[in-house]
Design an enzyme around this catalytic site. Structure first.
Site, PDB file in Angstrom:
ATOM      1  N   ASP B  71       0.812  -1.211   0.000  1.00  0.00           N
ATOM      2  CA  ASP B  71       0.000   0.000   0.000  1.00  0.00           C
ATOM      3  C   ASP B  71       0.848   1.265   0.000  1.00  0.00           C
ATOM      4  O   ASP B  71       0.549   2.220  -0.682  1.00  0.00           O
ATOM      5  CB  ASP B  71      -0.938  -0.001   1.210  1.00  0.00           C
ATOM      6  CG  ASP B  71      -1.842  -1.206   1.188  1.00  0.00           C
ATOM      7  OD1 ASP B  71      -1.838  -1.961   2.177  1.00  0.00           O
ATOM      8  OD2 ASP B  71      -2.508  -1.411   0.177  1.00  0.00           O
ATOM      9  N   HIS B 115      15.930  -0.342  11.334  1.00  0.00           N
ATOM     10  CA  HIS B 115      17.037  -0.004  12.226  1.00  0.00           C
ATOM     11  C   HIS B 115      16.523   0.928  13.306  1.00  0.00           C
ATOM     12  O   HIS B 115      15.819   1.883  13.021  1.00  0.00           O
ATOM     13  CB  HIS B 115      18.153   0.686  11.445  1.00  0.00           C
ATOM     14  CG  HIS B 115      18.879  -0.240  10.524  1.00  0.00           C
ATOM     15  ND1 HIS B 115      19.729  -1.213  10.978  1.00  0.00           N
ATOM     16  CD2 HIS B 115      18.848  -0.346   9.177  1.00  0.00           C
ATOM     17  CE1 HIS B 115      20.204  -1.889   9.940  1.00  0.00           C
ATOM     18  NE2 HIS B 115      19.689  -1.384   8.841  1.00  0.00           N
ATOM     19  N   CYS B 157      17.024  -3.178  16.677  1.00  0.00           N
ATOM     20  CA  CYS B 157      17.943  -3.116  17.805  1.00  0.00           C
ATOM     21  C   CYS B 157      17.298  -2.285  18.891  1.00  0.00           C
ATOM     22  O   CYS B 157      16.660  -1.273  18.598  1.00  0.00           O
ATOM     23  CB  CYS B 157      19.245  -2.428  17.373  1.00  0.00           C
ATOM     24  SG  CYS B 157      19.997  -3.205  15.942  1.00  0.00           S
TER      25      CYS B 157
END
Lengths: 435, 343
Positions: B71, B115, B157
């Site tokens: 989308d 990240h 992380c």
């Protein structure tokens, strides 16, 4: 004179019918020079289709025709080609009859002025004779019917043909002297495209001349007649607009037709002067320049009325030409209308100075329009400047043509009253200059 | 939501597509899924196996498949768009597929990967979303009654920092690593050249592959997925805002589209006024026999269909007025004496 006219009409109808059946019809119908947003045929069809779906045709920005056109084509849409051919024939016949009457008027006036000794002695060669004027009406009809511009306009089924025929009937009614009919047809022409409003002045001048009312500002009979004509015109305009309200029970058509003509929102290229300017302009200037451009159309009426008050039919010709050059969405159909009048002033030929160059300019530009359009839109090797250059050149050619005829007309009038061989104070030959 | 660009972040796209695939497999249709991928790995010019995204180095599972419906793609995956989707403050021109059309009975699953760091998640290598913003977005959703229960899973992380700030009720959160720890990737594929999946999502995918629409597995089992021995990082979860006991929450409540169907043995009387309404229609108007397919539109009728009749006609008053005017003009011009020819 009926037989040659019938022959011309037949030839014209044959040419148009042949083109309708050929493959060129689709090509011509989508040319921007022939079909503008105001009079394209596919917009009429779209509007009628929207009506069948129950939606007002003015709800989008597609349809800009008046309700009377909706009514006309609602019943005649299957015979559209026939309608347009008949319209062209009617225009030509109306112009023929009008110019026939006009010739009689011209001849009568000339005789009167000769008898009153208003002409200088050596202007015998400038006087128009019935012999040379005999074929002028036929030439007018011929010029209108076989003009490639009007043929293309008819094949493209552009409603400009209907506008032209209303204006032609208006001219016929004016020259015949019927103020009522002339007011009605002028109201119809104004109702359809706003600009024939400026033709009110020449029609008024002609009718005053015909009633032998002198055009003095203090004269009561002048104002009385002007008021009568103006009230006839305004009443018929109001009646027609109110009647159009009852077609769709809404006033939607007023912003869609007149608002569209005046505010020029659609900037599709055409042969006019508006599109390029407004495409390049900043938003906050556009209102000012729209006003300037629109005033430009109406602006020449008063000065021309003052200068040409003795010659209202020439005034009408110049005014129609000015409308078709400076209107917001001109097409070649409008050009065809005033070009039909050129044979009427064929006696001015000896005074025209640039006629060869101008006719070359007009013909070349007409051929270059599709070439540069193709180069711009399809080949991509040109841009809008090229097309606009040709538009500008075409319009300059038209303007110079009109001003050339204007100059020639005035020069002939001057020679008629002052003699052919003009001399200055010291006896050397003088030259007339248009200041 | 996958928030990472560039070829070497292949694993984030693979993560997202794995969860997408599981969710679709368990019954949630594309109209109920908003998939945001920041880059196109399947058609990336560096992909030696074009049109595929694998989750395992033996190429067992192509999570790209045939019917992936993305989308928000590429540069449309921004913090602003993400928050707008969550809170529903979208411009009116946004198509339905790009909206989160949830109401107060909807259970929403949000899976984010990319990240991240302590308190933020990086979008597209150029901007960040903080845990405070996310918590506020969820509070807006709660106040606008845009969810019934919300499950938030994050695989980055220091992912646990992202759910620290939540304060709206009915939110359960899982993260792949605690603050101060890195989430590690699973294994590289030497043929493709990049790491294919992250460890946490890899084991979650393995777990979800066992789930089917009727399974009774609950959230506590999901919390046990990927212990430290397999994941190297310590997955965390947060259930204090959630009103039900996680033991009673089925996996399919969030990951699948399982409706509660009750079969009742008693008849229910509908509104009695309806019977009077129905009797107004005379009997013969209702069809007594169902039409056969072939009879419904006979072929002859289709072939010889006339063009559609015009529906619009100009009103009578208009026609009358117009012709009256025309006749008036005619007689005014040509005189009344012509009237006798008419009659």
């Amino acid at each position: 004179m009926a037989a040659p006219l019938v022959l011309v009409v037949l030839a014209a109808v044959t040419v148009r019918a042949a083109l309708f059946r050929s493959s060129l019809a689709a090509f011509i119908a989508e040319r921007v020079e022939v079909a503008s947003p105001l009079n394209a045929w596919k917009r009429v069809v779209e509007g009628l289709a929207l009506l069948d779906l129950g939606v007002s045709p003015y709800s989008g920005a597609i349809f800009h025709e008046t309700p009377l056109i909706i009514y006309l084509f609602h019943f005649l849409i299957e015979y559209a080609e026939l309608v347009f051919m008949v319209t062209d024939v009617l225009t030509a016949v109306a112009l023929y009859l009008a110019i026939q009457d006009f010739n009689k008027v011209v001849f009568k006036k000339q005789k009167l002025l000769i008898e009153l000794d208003k002409y200088a002695p050596d202007v015998a060669e400038l006087i128009q004779t019935p012999l040379e004027m005999h074929y002028i009406p036929l030439k007018v009809a011929l010029f209108y019917l076989l003009n490639p511009y009007s043929v293309m306009s008819c094949v493209a089924k552009s409603t400009c043909a209907i506008n032209n025929s209303v204006i032609a009937f208006f001219i016929l009614a004016t020259i015949k002297g019927s103020a009522f009919l002339s007011a009605v047809f002028l109201a119809l022409a104004t109702y359809q495209s706003l600009y024939p409003l400026t033709l009110f002045a020449p029609a008024l001048l002609y009718l005053l001349q015909r009633q032998f009312i002198p055009i003095k500002l203090k004269s009561k009979s002048f104002w009385l007649y002007t008021m009568q004509y103006a009230s006839l015109y305004l009443c018929s305009l109001v009646v027609i607009i109110c009647l159009s309200f009852f077609l769709l029970n809404s006033w939607d058509f007023i912003p869609s037709v007149y608002g569209f003509i005046l505010s020029v929102p659609d900037l599709t290229p055409n042969i006019g002067l508006f599109w390029y300017f407004f495409a390049e302009m900043f938003e906050h200037f556009s209102l000012f320049f729209v006003c300037v451009f629109q005033i430009n159309v109406f602006f020449y009426t008063i000065p021309l009325a003052i200068k040409l008050k003795e010659h209202p039919v020439f005034f009408m010709f110049v005014q129609i030409a000015i409308i078709s050059i400076f209107k917001s969405y001109p097409t070649v159909g409008d050009v065809a209308l005033y070009m039909a009048f050129l044979p009427v002033w064929s006696h001015l030929y000896r005074f025209l100075r640039n006629i060869f160059i101008l006719s070359c300019v007009l013909i070349f530009c007409s051929f270059l329009f599709p070439v540069l359009w193709h180069l711009w839109i399809y080949a991509g090797s040109a841009n809008s400047n090229f097309y606009y250059a040709i538009t500008l050149t075409f319009n300059i050619g038209q303007i110079l043509l009109i001003s050339d005829y204007f100059y020639a007309f005035l020069r002939r009038e001057y020679y008629l009253t002052h003699g052919l061989h003009l001399t200055r104070q010291d006896g050397t030959e003088a030259m007339l200059v248009l200041k | 939501v996958c928030t990472s660009r560039f070829w070497f972040n292949y694993r984030h796209v693979a993560n997202t597509l794995s969860v997408y695939r599981s969710v679709k497999r368990l019954g949630i249709p594309d109209s109920h899924i908003v998939l945001m991928l920041a880059d196109d790995m399947a058609c990336n010019p560096r992909n030696p196996k074009p049109a595929t995204v694998f989750s395992h180095k033996n190429m067992e599972l192509n999570v790209y498949g045939d019917d992936v419906e993305v989308d928000y793609r590429s540069y449309e995956v921004t913090v602003e768009n993400f928050l707008r989707v969550l809170t529903g403050r979208i411009p009116p021109s946004t198509p339905r597929s790009k909206r989160l059309l949830s109401d107060d009975r909807s259970n929403i699953l949000i899976y984010m990967t990319g990240h991240g760091g302590n308190g933020f998640l990086k979008f597209q290598d150029s901007e960040e979303i903080t845990n405070v913003e996310l918590a506020d977005a969820f509070e807006q959703m709660w106040q606008k009654r845009r969810y019934n229960e919300l499950l938030f899973i994050i695989d980055t992380c220091q992912g646990a920092s992202m759910y620290e700030r939540f304060y709206s009720p009915n939110i359960m959160a899982l993260a792949s690593s605690q603050v101060g720890e890195d989430s590690l990737s699973h294994q590289p594929d030497l043929g493709i050249g990049v790491h294919l999946m992250d460890r946490y999502t890899f084991y979650v995918l393995e777990f979800l592959e066992e789930i089917h629409p009727a399974s009774q597995t609950n959230m506590n089992d999901l919390f046990q997925v990927c212990p430290k021995s397999l994941c190297v990082s310590t997955p965390g979860h947060r259930t204090d805002l959630f009103q039900r006991d996680p033991r009673n929450v089925l996996i399919t409540d969030f990951f699948g589209s399982v409706r509660k169907v009750e079969i009742t043995a008693e008849t229910v009387a509908l509104d009695r006024g309806l019977a009077a309404f129905e009797s107004k229609f005379p009997e013969d108007e209702l069809a007594t026999e169902p039409l056969k397919y072939a009879e419904q539109l006979p072929v002859a009728q289709i072939i010889h269909q006339k063009p559609k009749q015009k529906d619009w006609h100009p009103p009578g008053g208009f026609i009358l007025g117009l012709w009256a005017l025309i006749i008036m003009v005619f007689f005014k011009t040509y005189g009344i004496k012509h009237m006798k020819h008419v009659f």
